[in-house]
Design a protein around this motif. Structure first.
Motif, PDB file in Angstrom:
ATOM      1  N   UNK A  15       6.811   0.375   2.102  1.00 11.34           N
ATOM      2  CA  UNK A  15       6.261   1.745   1.330  1.00 11.34           C
ATOM      3  C   UNK A  15       7.574   2.615   1.298  1.00 11.34           C
ATOM      4  N   UNK A  16       7.408   3.747   0.703  1.00  5.95           N
ATOM      5  CA  UNK A  16       8.680   4.591   0.755  1.00  5.95           C
ATOM      6  C   UNK A  16       8.902   5.316   2.294  1.00  5.95           C
ATOM      7  N   UNK A  17       9.946   5.398   2.405  1.00  9.83           N
ATOM      8  CA  UNK A  17      10.700   6.027   3.766  1.00  9.83           C
ATOM      9  C   UNK A  17      10.499   5.012   4.748  1.00  9.83           C
ATOM     10  N   UNK A 128       7.676  -1.083   7.054  1.00 10.20           N
ATOM     11  CA  UNK A 128       6.349  -0.395   6.976  1.00 10.20           C
ATOM     12  C   UNK A 128       7.021   1.052   6.708  1.00 10.20           C
ATOM     13  N   UNK A 129       6.465   2.003   6.089  1.00  7.90           N
ATOM     14  CA  UNK A 129       6.754   3.072   5.851  1.00  7.90           C
ATOM     15  C   UNK A 129       6.642   3.933   7.215  1.00  7.90           C
ATOM     16  N   UNK A 130       7.767   4.907   7.510  1.00  6.47           N
ATOM     17  CA  UNK A 130       7.707   5.620   8.938  1.00  6.47           C
ATOM     18  C   UNK A 130       6.558   6.502   8.805  1.00  6.47           C
ATOM     19  N   UNK A 131       5.813   6.755   7.706  1.00  8.67           N
ATOM     20  CA  UNK A 131       4.618   7.625   7.410  1.00  8.67           C
ATOM     21  C   UNK A 131       3.503   6.973   8.290  1.00  8.67           C
ATOM     22  N   UNK A 132       3.433   5.707   8.652  1.00  7.09           N
ATOM     23  CA  UNK A 132       2.388   5.229   9.107  1.00  7.09           C
ATOM     24  C   UNK A 132       2.352   5.326  10.700  1.00  7.09           C
ATOM     25  N   UNK A 133       3.442   5.680  11.141  1.00  3.21           N
ATOM     26  CA  UNK A 133       3.654   6.245  12.629  1.00  3.21           C
ATOM     27  C   UNK A 133       3.665   7.679  12.885  1.00  3.21           C
ATOM     28  N   UNK A 134       3.417   8.422  11.756  1.00  2.00           N
ATOM     29  CA  UNK A 134       3.468   9.794  11.947  1.00  2.00           C
ATOM     30  C   UNK A 134       4.523  10.485  11.682  1.00  2.00           C
ATOM     31  N   UNK A 135       5.677   9.665  11.319  1.00  2.00           N
ATOM     32  CA  UNK A 135       6.976  10.134  10.998  1.00  2.00           C
ATOM     33  C   UNK A 135       7.082  10.947   9.621  1.00  2.00           C
ATOM     34  N   UNK A 136       7.847  11.714   9.399  1.00  3.10           N
ATOM     35  CA  UNK A 136       8.362  12.363   8.139  1.00  3.10           C
ATOM     36  C   UNK A 136       9.256  11.402   7.305  1.00  3.10           C
ATOM     37  N   UNK A 141      17.043  11.456  -1.274  1.00  9.27           N
ATOM     38  CA  UNK A 141      16.722  10.803  -2.610  1.00  9.27           C
ATOM     39  C   UNK A 141      15.766  11.597  -3.508  1.00  9.27           C
ATOM     40  N   UNK A 142      16.292  12.350  -4.480  1.00  9.62           N
ATOM     41  CA  UNK A 142      15.498  13.048  -5.156  1.00  9.62           C
ATOM     42  C   UNK A 142      14.578  12.419  -6.306  1.00  9.62           C
ATOM     43  N   UNK A 143      14.652  11.242  -6.244  1.00 10.28           N
ATOM     44  CA  UNK A 143      13.774  10.029  -6.779  1.00 10.28           C
ATOM     45  C   UNK A 143      12.379   9.936  -6.351  1.00 10.28           C
ATOM     46  N   UNK A 144      12.547  10.064  -4.837  1.00 11.23           N
ATOM     47  CA  UNK A 144      11.295  10.037  -4.161  1.00 11.23           C
ATOM     48  C   UNK A 144      10.348  11.224  -3.993  1.00 11.23           C
ATOM     49  N   UNK A 145       9.285  11.132  -4.442  1.00  8.55           N
ATOM     50  CA  UNK A 145       8.441  12.408  -4.359  1.00  8.55           C
ATOM     51  C   UNK A 145       6.917  12.338  -3.696  1.00  8.55           C
ATOM     52  N   UNK A 146       7.057  11.126  -3.133  1.00  8.02           N
ATOM     53  CA  UNK A 146       5.764  10.767  -2.436  1.00  8.02           C
ATOM     54  C   UNK A 146       5.337  11.631  -1.114  1.00  8.02           C
ATOM     55  N   UNK A 147       4.231  11.853  -1.148  1.00  2.00           N
ATOM     56  CA  UNK A 147       3.554  12.736   0.069  1.00  2.00           C
ATOM     57  C   UNK A 147       3.570  11.539   1.210  1.00  2.00           C
ATOM     58  N   UNK A 152       1.765   5.973   2.668  1.00  2.00           N
ATOM     59  CA  UNK A 152       0.671   5.034   3.464  1.00  2.00           C
ATOM     60  C   UNK A 152      -0.188   4.142   2.428  1.00  2.00           C
ATOM     61  N   UNK A 153      -0.665   4.715   1.401  1.00  2.00           N
ATOM     62  CA  UNK A 153      -1.365   4.120   0.407  1.00  2.00           C
ATOM     63  C   UNK A 153      -0.474   3.022  -0.275  1.00  2.00           C
ATOM     64  N   UNK A 154       0.631   3.461  -1.000  1.00  2.00           N
ATOM     65  CA  UNK A 154       1.661   2.383  -1.493  1.00  2.00           C
ATOM     66  C   UNK A 154       2.067   1.336  -0.561  1.00  2.00           C
TER      67      UNK A 154
END
Length: 196
Positions: A15-17, A128-136, A141-147, A152-154
């Motif tokens: 996932x992103x991030x 795994x995206x850092x968002x899964x462990x609550x991190x920003x 990267x200006x291309x990345x625009x996901x919340x 997490x969904x991706x």
């Protein structure tokens, strides 16, 4: 070229991030002369003047372009570096997470199958995206625009697809970044050893 002969490819995805692009650069440096990298096709397209879209028919056209560019970039690196491990920043199945239709629709559009795409790769390293462990997941990267929620969904969609690969290697988001990179290096070493 017969698909069974197209090997020695590793997908670095997630996932992103998740830190995969940075990890890929560090892994490339560790195995200099043994690895050729494939840049992320989506970043190439979206940083080249094509705007992201939320319109389904545009999304499908964009993902079709990304899929074909991904495979062509892999094939260019394979032809240029025939004896190297090809380390891919994302793989040909990542588009399934962004596809606005069903998986069957994706495979019909791309004229391929899950099995055919899996056969291209020796291993999958999934960060795994850092968002899964609550991190920003904010980055430069200006291309990345996901919340964080979208990341997490991706990540879930990507993991559902790639976890079916017979050599799937998961790096959890809670791991330290150094441990993530070391896991990647160890996986690459295992693939190299399997060809000796």
């Amino acid at each position: 070229m017969n698909i069974k002969t197209i090997k020695k490819r590793i997908v670095l995805t997630g996932g992103p991030g998740g830190g995969k692009t940075t990890a890929l650069d560090l892994i490339r440096r560790e195995f200099e002369g043994q690895i050729a990298t494939v840049p992320e096709a989506a970043t190439m397209i979206f940083s080249g003047g094509i705007a992201r879209s939320t319109v389904n028919n545009v999304l499908k056209t964009q993902q079709t372009a990304i899929y074909h560019l991904q495979k062509h970039l892999e094939d260019i690196q394979r032809a240029t570096f025939p004896n190297s491990i090809i380390l891919c920043d994302r793989g040909s199945l990542d588009g399934l997470a962004y596809w606005p239709g069903s998986n069957d629709d994706y495979f019909q559009t791309m004229k391929t199958s899950l099995e055919e795409e899996f056969a291209r790769y020796d291993a999958v390293i999934f960060f795994e995206t850092a968002a899964k462990s609550g991190e920003s997941i904010k980055s430069n990267n200006p291309i990345r625009n996901e919340s964080e929620q979208a990341a997490v969904a991706l990540d879930d969609k990507l993991q559902e697809v790639w976890s079916q690969h017979p050599n799937f290697n998961l790096v959890n988001s809670a791991e330290s970044f150094i441990k993530k990179v070391m896991f990647g290096i160890n996986t690459v070493e295992d693939v190299i050893a399997s060809y000796k």
